[in-house]
Design an enzyme around this catalytic site. Sequence first.
Site, PDB file in Angstrom:
ATOM      1  CB  SER A 114      -0.837   0.251   1.034  1.00 59.57           C
ATOM      2  OG  SER A 114      -0.348   0.088   2.110  1.00 59.57           O
ATOM      3  CG  ASN A 115       3.210   3.274   3.241  1.00 58.93           C
ATOM      4  OD1 ASN A 115       3.898   3.933   3.018  1.00 58.93           O
ATOM      5  ND2 ASN A 115       3.327   2.073   3.899  1.00 58.93           N
ATOM      6  CG  MET A 122       8.116  -8.255   5.707  1.00 60.31           C
ATOM      7  SD  MET A 122       8.199  -6.940   6.723  1.00 60.31           S
ATOM      8  CE  MET A 122       8.420  -7.639   8.051  1.00 60.31           C
ATOM      9  NE  ARG A 123      16.442 -10.717   1.616  1.00 57.70           N
ATOM     10  CZ  ARG A 123      17.031 -11.981   1.872  1.00 57.70           C
ATOM     11  NH1 ARG A 123      16.664 -13.140   2.258  1.00 57.70           N
ATOM     12  NH2 ARG A 123      18.163 -12.055   2.561  1.00 57.70           N
ATOM     13  CG  LEU A 160      18.576  -4.117   2.870  1.00 56.82           C
ATOM     14  CD1 LEU A 160      17.915  -2.512   1.819  1.00 56.82           C
ATOM     15  CD2 LEU A 160      18.421  -5.261   0.975  1.00 56.82           C
ATOM     16  CG  ASN A 199      12.434   1.442   6.650  1.00 56.71           C
ATOM     17  OD1 ASN A 199      11.475   0.487   5.678  1.00 56.71           O
ATOM     18  ND2 ASN A 199      12.099   1.143   8.001  1.00 56.71           N
ATOM     19  CG  HIS A 217       9.275   2.014  12.631  1.00 60.80           C
ATOM     20  ND1 HIS A 217      10.086  -0.005  12.015  1.00 60.80           N
ATOM     21  CD2 HIS A 217       9.234   1.907  13.519  1.00 60.80           C
ATOM     22  CE1 HIS A 217       9.846   0.051  13.482  1.00 60.80           C
ATOM     23  NE2 HIS A 217       9.756   0.398  13.900  1.00 60.80           N
ATOM     24  CG  ASP A 230      22.114   3.533  10.447  1.00 55.96           C
ATOM     25  OD1 ASP A 230      21.077   2.875  10.321  1.00 55.96           O
ATOM     26  OD2 ASP A 230      22.016   5.045  11.355  1.00 55.96           O
ATOM     27  CB  VAL A 288      17.152  -2.869  12.275  1.00 56.65           C
ATOM     28  CG1 VAL A 288      15.264  -3.227  12.202  1.00 56.65           C
ATOM     29  CG2 VAL A 288      17.702  -4.124  11.727  1.00 56.65           C
TER      30      VAL A 288
HETATM   31  C1  GRF Z   1       3.663  -0.532   6.208  1.00 58.10           C
HETATM   32  O1  GRF Z   1       3.257   0.321   7.823  1.00 58.10           O
HETATM   33  C2  GRF Z   1       5.620   0.093   7.172  1.00 58.10           C
HETATM   34  O2  GRF Z   1       5.160   1.479   8.176  1.00 58.10           O
HETATM   35  C3  GRF Z   1       6.188  -1.144   7.156  1.00 58.10           C
HETATM   36  O3  GRF Z   1       5.081  -2.302   6.928  1.00 58.10           O
HETATM   37  C4  GRF Z   1       3.740  -1.799   6.522  1.00 58.10           C
HETATM   38  C5  GRF Z   1       3.862  -2.209   4.778  1.00 58.10           C
HETATM   39  O4  GRF Z   1       2.958  -1.908   4.373  1.00 58.10           O
HETATM   40  N1  GRF Z   1       7.557  -1.169   7.441  1.00 58.10           N
HETATM   41  P1  GRF Z   1       2.364  -2.346   3.490  1.00 58.10           P
HETATM   42  O5  GRF Z   1       2.926  -3.274   2.460  1.00 58.10           O
HETATM   43  O6  GRF Z   1       3.394  -0.744   2.678  1.00 58.10           O
HETATM   44  O7  GRF Z   1       1.183  -2.235   2.617  1.00 58.10           O
END
Ligand code: GRF
Length: 197
Positions: A10-11, A84-85, A87, A101, A103, A135, A138
């Site tokens: 979604s992002n 989800m990895r 780097l 990133n 978060h 950086d 994490v």
């Molecule tokens: C987001 O909430 C982001 O903050 C986190 O992972 C989620 C990813 O969501 N790092 P999407 O795949 O962008 O919907």
Amino acid sequence: MAVLASGTGSNLQALLDHSRVRPAGRLVVSDRADAKALDRARTAGVEAVHHDPSAFATRDAHDEALAFLLRGRGIELICLAGYMRILSPVIVRAFWGRMLNVHPSLLPAFPGAHAVRDALAWGVKLTGCTVHLVDEEVDHGPIVAQEAVSVLEDDDEASLHARIQEVEHRLYPAAAALLVEGRVRLEGRRAVVEEEP
Ligand code: GRF
């Protein structure tokens, strides 16, 4: 610009849709062949690459190949969007100051993979989201943008994460645009945002 995503994306969609980052040449990379993010990229007519970690013997070998791919496409800015990895330094150093990133907490509170759950468990009344430069640690690099979200008494992880994501979808493209426009300057670990010219 390359977006690295493992999941729903979604992002990624917010980045694809945003007028200030849309003109940038784009590439979407996922470590998962079934990531919805890859479908979103294809629907938007953006190159979508499955970069399969199981095809490499080590994390460094995977990341070196990823860096090679990104350099080969002339990528100047990387946005991690639910990637989800972790780097390795080989790629973090190659793109230092040019990798973002997002978060779902107000860092440095609640780093890690369960930020929304951890914030609820702690009982905070305010959480939010953070866009930061990546950086070697994490959820740690210089903060480019942050916005708070109130925690409601009847929130569960899903409802709170949904409200945080609404903010992410506005904040992340705006922060990426600042980098595209060269308006982020580093002073030590502070990311200073220059005023719009
Ligand atoms: C987001 O909430 C982001 O903050 C986190 O992972 C989620 C990813 O969501 N790092 P999407 O795949 O962008 O919907």
